[in-house]
Design an enzyme around this catalytic site. Structure first.
Site, PDB file in Angstrom:
ATOM      1  N   VAL A 183       0.859  -1.189   0.000  1.00  0.00           N
ATOM      2  CA  VAL A 183       0.000   0.000   0.000  1.00  0.00           C
ATOM      3  C   VAL A 183       0.892   1.234   0.000  1.00  0.00           C
ATOM      4  CG1 VAL A 183      -1.756   1.316   1.224  1.00  0.00           C
ATOM      5  CG2 VAL A 183      -1.862  -1.178   1.199  1.00  0.00           C
ATOM      6  N   THR A 198       0.418   3.719  -3.237  1.00  0.00           N
ATOM      7  CA  THR A 198      -0.221   4.625  -4.211  1.00  0.00           C
ATOM      8  C   THR A 198      -1.742   4.485  -4.228  1.00  0.00           C
ATOM      9  OG1 THR A 198       0.044   3.007  -5.990  1.00  0.00           O
ATOM     10  CG2 THR A 198       1.818   4.623  -5.689  1.00  0.00           C
ATOM     11  N   LYS A 231      -7.932   5.879 -18.426  1.00  0.00           N
ATOM     12  CA  LYS A 231      -9.352   6.247 -18.516  1.00  0.00           C
ATOM     13  C   LYS A 231      -9.491   7.753 -18.723  1.00  0.00           C
ATOM     14  CE  LYS A 231     -13.771   6.164 -16.082  1.00  0.00           C
ATOM     15  NZ  LYS A 231     -14.586   5.564 -15.006  1.00  0.00           N
ATOM     16  N   HIS A 233       4.308 -26.929 -47.606  1.00  0.00           N
ATOM     17  CA  HIS A 233       2.909 -26.714 -47.265  1.00  0.00           C
ATOM     18  C   HIS A 233       2.511 -27.457 -45.992  1.00  0.00           C
ATOM     19  CE1 HIS A 233       2.503 -24.521 -50.940  1.00  0.00           C
ATOM     20  NE2 HIS A 233       2.804 -25.570 -51.680  1.00  0.00           N
TER      21      HIS A 233
END
Length: 529
Positions: A63, A65, A136, A289
Site C-alpha cells: 500500500v 499509491t 481512462k 505446405h
C-alpha cells in the site's frame, strides 16, 4: 501551475534521462521506493509518495499509491466543475503524466524455482490501478507504460505536440498490457486451482478439468506483408512465455522477412524435427505446405540431409529444411545448390555463413534445440466461426513399440520394427488422411490430405516407386477396408503399422496374412486436420 509526473517503474531502463527531460520542461516528479532512490542518486529532485499523500508506505510496499490523493489527481476531469471543486476541497493536486511499468509476473512464473508465495508477491496491484486511472482519463493525463515510448513522448512534450491521437494510443496500450497481465495471473491461478473463478462453471473431460473461461494473449512481434494470400491482411503475435526453442523466438541471421506461410511451414518443420529428439541422432526434415516431403536420419547431419533430399528431390524445391545439428561449410554447399525458403538449425558455422550469405533471400533461423519445445500440458487452439477449439498438443511422445500389438501371423523383424517406429513418428505430422512409406532412416513416399485412405496410399506408393519394395507403411488412422493392404502388398511393402479399431479390422488382418505382411496395431490415432 506546476505539472506533476508520477513515476514508479520496476524496469528502470531509460527512466533517468526521461525524468531529466521532464524536469527541464518544468515537471515536478513524485515517485516511490526504488525509483525515487535511483532518481535522487542522479540529482533529480523527487517528492516521495508518502509526502505527497500524507500517508506512509505500509505492508511491505503493498500500500503506497492506493490513495485518494493519487487516484483523485488522476481521475479528475479538468472540464468538470464539480470534479475541480472536489479536488480543491480535499487538497488533491492534479497529476498530468504517469510513468509506470509492472512487476515481472511473467518472468517470475517462468522460473523453475518459482513458488506460489513468490508468484503472488509479483502480482502488481498499484501499478495497473494507476495506469488504468490515467488511461481512462487520457484526455487530461498522459499514461506511459512502455519504455520504448519515452523518447517520442518527451519529444512531443518538448514540441507542445501531444495530440489526442497520441493520448488515445498510449491509453490503448495500457489496457492491452494490463489485460494481458491480468490474463497471465488468472491463468496461473486457474492452473493451480484447476478451475478459473468465473461465473461460467468448469467442466471435466477425461482427466482434465477445463476452466469456465480462458484467455489467449499475444504480444505483437512483426507486421506481415499479407496472409496466406495477398488479399488477406496478417500480423505475427508471440505468446508471452515463448522461449528460444520456438519459431516465435527464433533468431533470423539473414534473408527476406518471414511471410505468413513461411512462419507456418517453419513451425511445422520445427515440430516434426523436435519429435525425433528421442532418436538421438542427426535428423533432417524437409517441409512443403506444412507436410513433411522428406525426413532422413544418419550418422552425420550431412548424411541425414542427403536422405531427406533423396526422399523427394522434387517437392523440396521452395521448401523449408530443419536440422538438429549445426550446419558446416560442406552441408552449406549442398543447401546453397537448392532453392529453399528457410533453413532452421541450432547454429551455422562461420564457413556455412560465408557460403549461404550468397543466397541473399534465403532465410536462416537459429533455434535452441536444447530446450523443450512444449511444456507437458501445452494446449493448441483453432478459430472457428463464433468460437475456438482447444486441445492438448499432440507432441509426438517417444514411440514405445512394446505397447504395440502384433495382429498377424508374422512378427516384424528387428529392422522392420525400427522402420515402423520411424514411419509411425512421421505419419502423425502428415495431414490426414495420411500414409507414409519408409525405411529405418528415411521416408520414401508421403500421401497427405486425401479424402480416402487408399488414395493417400497410392500417392505414397507412386512417390516411392521401386523403392517401395521392402519398405514399411504407416497409417495415421485405421483401415476402413482391406484395399490399402492390397495396394501395399502389390508395391512390395513388408510391414504395416496402424492404430486399428475398425469394425472391419479382420479383413485387413486376413489380407496381411495372405500376403505374408507383418502388421501391428498401436491403439493410438494421429489425425491432423
Amino acid at each position: 501551475m506546476t505539472n506533476l509526473a508520477l513515476v514508479s517503474v520496476y524496469d528502470k531502463e531509460g527512466i533517468v534521462p526521461f525524468c531529466e527531460g521532464l524536469v527541464r520542461l518544468g515537471y515536478q516528479i513524485i515517485s516511490t521506493g526504488g525509483t525515487a532512490k535511483l532518481l535522487a542518486e542522479h540529482g533529480i529532485a523527487v517528492k516521495p509518495i508518502d509526502e505527497h499523500t500524507g500517508f506512509p508506505e505500509m505492508l511491505d510496499g503493498r500500500v503506497k499509491t492506493l490513495h485518494p490523493k493519487v487516484h483523485g489527481g488522476l481521475l479528475a476531469r479538468r472540464d468538470n466543475q464539480e470534479h475541480m471543486r472536489a479536488v480543491q476541497v480535499h487538497g488533491i493536486e492534479l497529476i498530468d503524466l504517469v510513468v509506470v511499468n509492472l512487476y515481472p509476473f511473467q518472468q517470475t512464473i517462468a522460473r523453475p524455482d518459482v513458488t506460489d508465495e513468490l508468484a503472488i508477491e509479483m502480482i502488481d496491484i498499484g501499478g495497473p490501478a494507476m495506469l488504468r486511472s490515467a488511461a481512462k482519463n487520457h484526455e487530461f493525463v498522459l499514461p506511459v507504460i512502455d519504455p520504448a515510448d519515452y523518447d517520442r513522448v518527451l519529444t512531443a512534450l518538448q514540441q507542445n505536440a501531444v495530440t489526442p491521437g497520441l493520448r488515445r494510443e498510449l491509453a490503448a496500450k495500457v489496457f492491452a498490457v494490463t489485460a494481458r497481465y491480468d490474463a497471465l495471473v488468472a491463468d496461473y491461478l486457474a492452473g493451480k486451482t484447476k478451475a478459473a473463478a468465473h461465473e461460467v462453471p468448469a467442466q471435466t473431460n477425461g482427466e482434465r478439468e477445463w476452466p469456465g473461461m480462458v484467455h489467449i494473449t499475444g504480444v505483437s512481434k512483426m507486421a506481415l506483408r499479407y496472409g496466406e494470400n495477398p488479399h488477406q491482411a496478417a500480423h505475427f503475435y508471440m505468446e508471452p512465455g515463448a522461449t528460444a526453442a520456438t519459431i516465435a523466438r527464433a533468431e533470423q541471421l539473414q534473408g527476406k522477412e518471414l511471410s505468413y506461410n513461411n512462419i507456418q511451414d517453419a513451425d511445422a518443420a520445427l515440430n516434426i524435427l523436435r519429435a525425433f529428439d528421442d532418436f538421438e541422432q542427426p535428423v533432417a526434415v524437409a517441409v512443403k505446405h506444412m507436410n513433411p516431403c522428406g525426413i532422413g536420419r544418419g550418422e552425420t547431419i550431412a548424411e541425414a540431409f542427403g536422405r531427406a533430399y533423396e526422399a523427394d528431390p522434387v517437392s523440396i524445391f521452395g521448401g523449408i529444411v530443419a536440422l538438429n545439428r549445426p550446419v558446416d561449410g560442406a552441408l552449406a554447399e549442398k543447401l546453397a545448390n537448392l532453392f529453399l525458403e528457410i533453413v532452421i538449425a541450432p547454429a551455422f558455422l562461420d564457413e556455412a555463413r560465408s557460403v549461404l550469405a550468397k543466397k541473399k533471400n534465403l532465410r536462416l533461423l537459429i533455434v535452441d534445440m536444447q530446450q523443450p519445445l512444449w511444456t507437458p500440458d501445452a494446449l493448441t487452439w483453432k478459430r472457428v466461426s463464433g468460437g475456438f477449439l482447444i486441445q492438448a498438443v499432440d507432441q509426438g511422445a517417444p514411440v514405445q513399440t512394446n505397447n504395440w500389438q502384433v495382429v498377424t501371423a508374422r512378427q516384424p523383424n528387428a529392422e522392420e520394427y525400427e522402420a515402423l517406429r520411424f514411419a509411425w513418428k512421421t505419419v502423425q505430422f502428415v495431414k490426414s488422411n495420411a500414409i507414409v512409406l519408409a525405411t529405418t532412416n528415411m521416408t520414401l513416399g508421403v500421401g497427405a490430405g486425401q479424402m480416402n485412405r487408399v488414395g493417400a496410399a497410392e500417392i505414397a506408393i507412386a512417390q516411392a516407386g521401386v523403392r517401395a519394395n521392402g519398405s514399411v507403411l504407416a497409417s495415421d488412422a485405421f483401415f476402413p477396408m482391406r484395399d490399402t493392404v492390397d495396394a501395399a502388398a502389390k508395391a512390395g511393402v513388408t510391414a504395416i503399422v496402424q492404430p486399428g479399431g475398425s469394425i472391419r479390422d479382420a479383413e485387413s488382418i486376413d489380407a496381411a496374412n495372405e500376403y505374408g505382411i507383418a502388421m501391428v496395431f498401436t491403439g493410438e490415432r494421429h489425425f491432423l486436420h
